[in-house]
Design a protein around this motif. Structure first.
Motif, PDB file in Angstrom:
ATOM      1  N   UNK A  70       0.843  -1.191   0.000  1.00  0.00           N
ATOM      2  CA  UNK A  70       0.000   0.000   0.000  1.00  0.00           C
ATOM      3  C   UNK A  70       0.880   1.245   0.000  1.00  0.00           C
ATOM      4  N   UNK A  71       0.934   1.925  -1.149  1.00  0.00           N
ATOM      5  CA  UNK A  71       1.708   3.155  -1.247  1.00  0.00           C
ATOM      6  C   UNK A  71       2.794   3.042  -2.297  1.00  0.00           C
ATOM      7  N   UNK A  72       3.616   4.093  -2.405  1.00  0.00           N
ATOM      8  CA  UNK A  72       4.674   4.110  -3.394  1.00  0.00           C
ATOM      9  C   UNK A  72       4.104   4.171  -4.800  1.00  0.00           C
ATOM     10  N   UNK A  73       4.686   3.369  -5.695  1.00  0.00           N
ATOM     11  CA  UNK A  73       4.222   3.332  -7.090  1.00  0.00           C
ATOM     12  C   UNK A  73       4.026   1.876  -7.511  1.00  0.00           C
ATOM     13  N   UNK A  74       2.864   1.282  -7.258  1.00  0.00           N
ATOM     14  CA  UNK A  74       2.587  -0.064  -7.748  1.00  0.00           C
ATOM     15  C   UNK A  74       2.511  -0.092  -9.276  1.00  0.00           C
ATOM     16  N   UNK A  75       3.019  -1.174  -9.862  1.00  0.00           N
ATOM     17  CA  UNK A  75       2.947  -1.390 -11.310  1.00  0.00           C
ATOM     18  C   UNK A  75       1.721  -2.252 -11.605  1.00  0.00           C
ATOM     19  N   UNK A  76       0.792  -1.718 -12.395  1.00  0.00           N
ATOM     20  CA  UNK A  76      -0.467  -2.405 -12.677  1.00  0.00           C
ATOM     21  C   UNK A  76      -0.403  -2.999 -14.094  1.00  0.00           C
ATOM     22  N   UNK A  77      -0.537  -4.318 -14.189  1.00  0.00           N
ATOM     23  CA  UNK A  77      -0.528  -5.052 -15.458  1.00  0.00           C
ATOM     24  C   UNK A  77      -0.964  -6.479 -15.166  1.00  0.00           C
ATOM     25  N   UNK A 166      -4.591  -3.528 -20.075  1.00  0.00           N
ATOM     26  CA  UNK A 166      -4.652  -2.205 -19.471  1.00  0.00           C
ATOM     27  C   UNK A 166      -3.619  -2.177 -18.354  1.00  0.00           C
ATOM     28  N   UNK A 167      -3.210  -0.990 -17.946  1.00  0.00           N
ATOM     29  CA  UNK A 167      -2.160  -0.908 -16.933  1.00  0.00           C
ATOM     30  C   UNK A 167      -2.010   0.499 -16.398  1.00  0.00           C
ATOM     31  N   UNK A 168      -1.107   0.635 -15.426  1.00  0.00           N
ATOM     32  CA  UNK A 168      -0.934   1.936 -14.777  1.00  0.00           C
ATOM     33  C   UNK A 168       0.327   1.960 -13.939  1.00  0.00           C
ATOM     34  N   UNK A 169       0.766   3.161 -13.651  1.00  0.00           N
ATOM     35  CA  UNK A 169       1.662   3.447 -12.535  1.00  0.00           C
ATOM     36  C   UNK A 169       0.779   4.120 -11.482  1.00  0.00           C
ATOM     37  N   UNK A 170       0.490   3.371 -10.426  1.00  0.00           N
ATOM     38  CA  UNK A 170      -0.547   3.723  -9.435  1.00  0.00           C
ATOM     39  C   UNK A 170       0.089   4.598  -8.345  1.00  0.00           C
ATOM     40  N   UNK A 171       0.489   5.801  -8.717  1.00  0.00           N
ATOM     41  CA  UNK A 171       1.359   6.623  -7.879  1.00  0.00           C
ATOM     42  C   UNK A 171       0.625   7.232  -6.683  1.00  0.00           C
ATOM     43  N   UNK A 172       1.138   6.939  -5.482  1.00  0.00           N
ATOM     44  CA  UNK A 172       0.648   7.527  -4.235  1.00  0.00           C
ATOM     45  C   UNK A 172       1.558   8.707  -3.877  1.00  0.00           C
ATOM     46  N   UNK A 173       1.018   9.905  -3.893  1.00  0.00           N
ATOM     47  CA  UNK A 173       1.786  11.093  -3.538  1.00  0.00           C
ATOM     48  C   UNK A 173       1.568  11.430  -2.060  1.00  0.00           C
ATOM     49  N   UNK A 174       2.648  11.759  -1.377  1.00  0.00           N
ATOM     50  CA  UNK A 174       2.529  12.241   0.001  1.00  0.00           C
ATOM     51  C   UNK A 174       2.064  13.693  -0.032  1.00  0.00           C
ATOM     52  N   UNK A 175       1.110  14.032   0.824  1.00  0.00           N
ATOM     53  CA  UNK A 175       0.632  15.407   0.923  1.00  0.00           C
ATOM     54  C   UNK A 175       0.594  15.807   2.392  1.00  0.00           C
ATOM     55  N   UNK A 176       0.637  17.113   2.637  1.00  0.00           N
ATOM     56  CA  UNK A 176       0.639  17.595   4.018  1.00  0.00           C
ATOM     57  C   UNK A 176      -0.724  17.412   4.664  1.00  0.00           C
ATOM     58  N   UNK A 269      -3.602   9.757  -4.763  1.00  0.00           N
ATOM     59  CA  UNK A 269      -3.128   9.030  -5.937  1.00  0.00           C
ATOM     60  C   UNK A 269      -3.446   9.841  -7.189  1.00  0.00           C
ATOM     61  N   UNK A 270      -2.412  10.137  -7.960  1.00  0.00           N
ATOM     62  CA  UNK A 270      -2.553  10.723  -9.289  1.00  0.00           C
ATOM     63  C   UNK A 270      -1.818   9.771 -10.217  1.00  0.00           C
ATOM     64  N   UNK A 271      -2.586   8.913 -10.883  1.00  0.00           N
ATOM     65  CA  UNK A 271      -2.035   7.738 -11.548  1.00  0.00           C
ATOM     66  C   UNK A 271      -1.963   7.931 -13.058  1.00  0.00           C
ATOM     67  N   UNK A 272      -0.845   7.500 -13.637  1.00  0.00           N
ATOM     68  CA  UNK A 272      -0.710   7.449 -15.089  1.00  0.00           C
ATOM     69  C   UNK A 272      -1.284   6.119 -15.552  1.00  0.00           C
ATOM     70  N   UNK A 273      -2.323   6.163 -16.392  1.00  0.00           N
ATOM     71  CA  UNK A 273      -3.138   4.977 -16.654  1.00  0.00           C
ATOM     72  C   UNK A 273      -3.379   4.808 -18.159  1.00  0.00           C
ATOM     73  N   UNK A 274      -3.403   3.575 -18.597  1.00  0.00           N
ATOM     74  CA  UNK A 274      -3.869   3.218 -19.937  1.00  0.00           C
ATOM     75  C   UNK A 274      -5.050   2.288 -19.746  1.00  0.00           C
ATOM     76  N   UNK A 275      -6.257   2.853 -19.891  1.00  0.00           N
ATOM     77  CA  UNK A 275      -7.453   2.103 -19.541  1.00  0.00           C
ATOM     78  C   UNK A 275      -8.542   2.164 -20.602  1.00  0.00           C
TER      79      UNK A 275
END
Length: 324
Positions: A70-77, A166-176, A269-275
């Motif tokens: 949970x977190x970081x940048x999971x690779x979705x495929x 379909x796939x994604x870089x499921x990026x979790x960004x840290x925010x204040x 999460x602001x994810x780069x996705x091909x869906x």
């Protein structure tokens, strides 16, 4: 200090009990990539701190094959969520919890890079009956992190056939604090709302957040800007045609076993996705998508110039994919 001591470094380490690769720069920046899932679990920018959210309950020392982080940048495929094209594949696919191998590493005076690879085997074919090769390349430079996902349908495999994914870089960004966040660049984009249903057009030049959100945006510009108080983070994207913005909100977060109840306020999460337009690859064909996370003072041309400087030691698949 010797020149070697000032150079970027690439180390094979054990990170909280997990085999990993650590990229580091003389300015103090560093990124950590697990071999489990080729999962980027940390990007610490010099004098700016951690940029990615990783749940304190991720429990990496107890991580087992088949478990996600949970977190970081999971690779979705090979599928995003359960949206197909092959809905028989596991939710969010299997790449994020398979053991990857280090394919190559490279460092120059300004950056450090690692490429990890994953090939199909009997276990993956039992879940999704196709031959594939994935490469994930992670590059660390001053004030930016770039991640590239390369997907190949190998033509020399006995299982060679044409398939879509379909796939994604499921990026979790840290925010204040989530209510303080502003996301620019989505206005005018069509989105599908997974919570309320239906399709809409985003009409906020600065998107704000107060709780649960789960939206798939299409027609998104190649660059978005996240503002978090005085912090600014540009999210660059190429290849990936869609963007998913997700936060569990307080109720769903309380039901997640691997997040603290109030940590919905600490991530977005602001994810780069091909869906929405699944790529179809015949044997021998490939697809590439990239996401760049950029703090101020980096030009848009820096990514192109930096990748070009690494070609002498880039992996054969990377060179072939770029037709160089």
């Amino acid at each position: 200090m010797s020149p070697a001591a000032r150079a970027p470094a690439i180390e094979h380490i054990t990170h909280e009990g997990q085999p990993a690769v650590r990229l580091s720069l003389p300015d103090g920046s560093h990124a950590t990539v697990l071999l489990h899932g080729a999962h980027v679990v940390s990007w610490h920018a010099a004098k700016r701190g951690e940029q990615l959210y990783l749940s304190p309950l991720a429990n990496l020392p107890e991580l087992q094959p088949g478990q996600a982080v949970r977190g970081g940048v999971p690779v979705i495929f090979p599928q995003f969520n359960q949206r197909g094209p092959d809905t028989n594949a596991p939710r969010h696919g299997f790449a994020r919890h398979r053991a990857w191998q280090v394919e190559s590493t490279n460092a120059s005076q300004t950056h450090a890079l690692v490429t990890l690879a994953l090939d199909d085997d009997a276990e993956t074919r039992a879940l999704w009956p196709h031959a594939f090769t994935l490469e994930l390349t992670v590059s660390l430079a001053a004030e930016r992190l770039d991640i590239e996902l390369y997907v190949l349908n190998p033509e020399d495999s006995p299982q060679a056939d044409t398939w879509s994914f379909t796939g994604a870089l499921h990026t979790y960004l840290a925010v204040s604090e989530l209510p303080q966040i502003r996301l620019q660049g989505l206005d005018g984009c069509r989105f599908e709302d997974a919570i309320t249903g239906g399709e809409h057009i985003e009409d906020h030049p600065e998107k704000r957040f107060s709780g649960e959100i789960d939206r798939i945006y299409t027609g998104v510009p190649g660059s978005l800007l996240l503002r978090d108080g005085t912090r600014q983070l540009t999210l660059e994207r190429s290849g990936f045609e869609d963007v998913v913005v997700w936060n569990p909100g307080p109720d769903q977060c309380a039901r997640l076993k691997d997040m603290l109840d109030d940590h919905w306020e600490r991530m977005l999460c602001v994810e780069a996705v091909q869906l929405m337009n699944p790529p179809t690859l015949a044997p021998g064909e490939s697809w590439t998508g990239r996401q760049g996370l950029v703090l101020p003072y980096q030009s848009a041309l820096f990514l192109r110039d930096r990748w070009s400087s690494l070609l002498p030691s880039a992996s054969p698949l990377w060179i072939a994919q770029h037709k160089l």
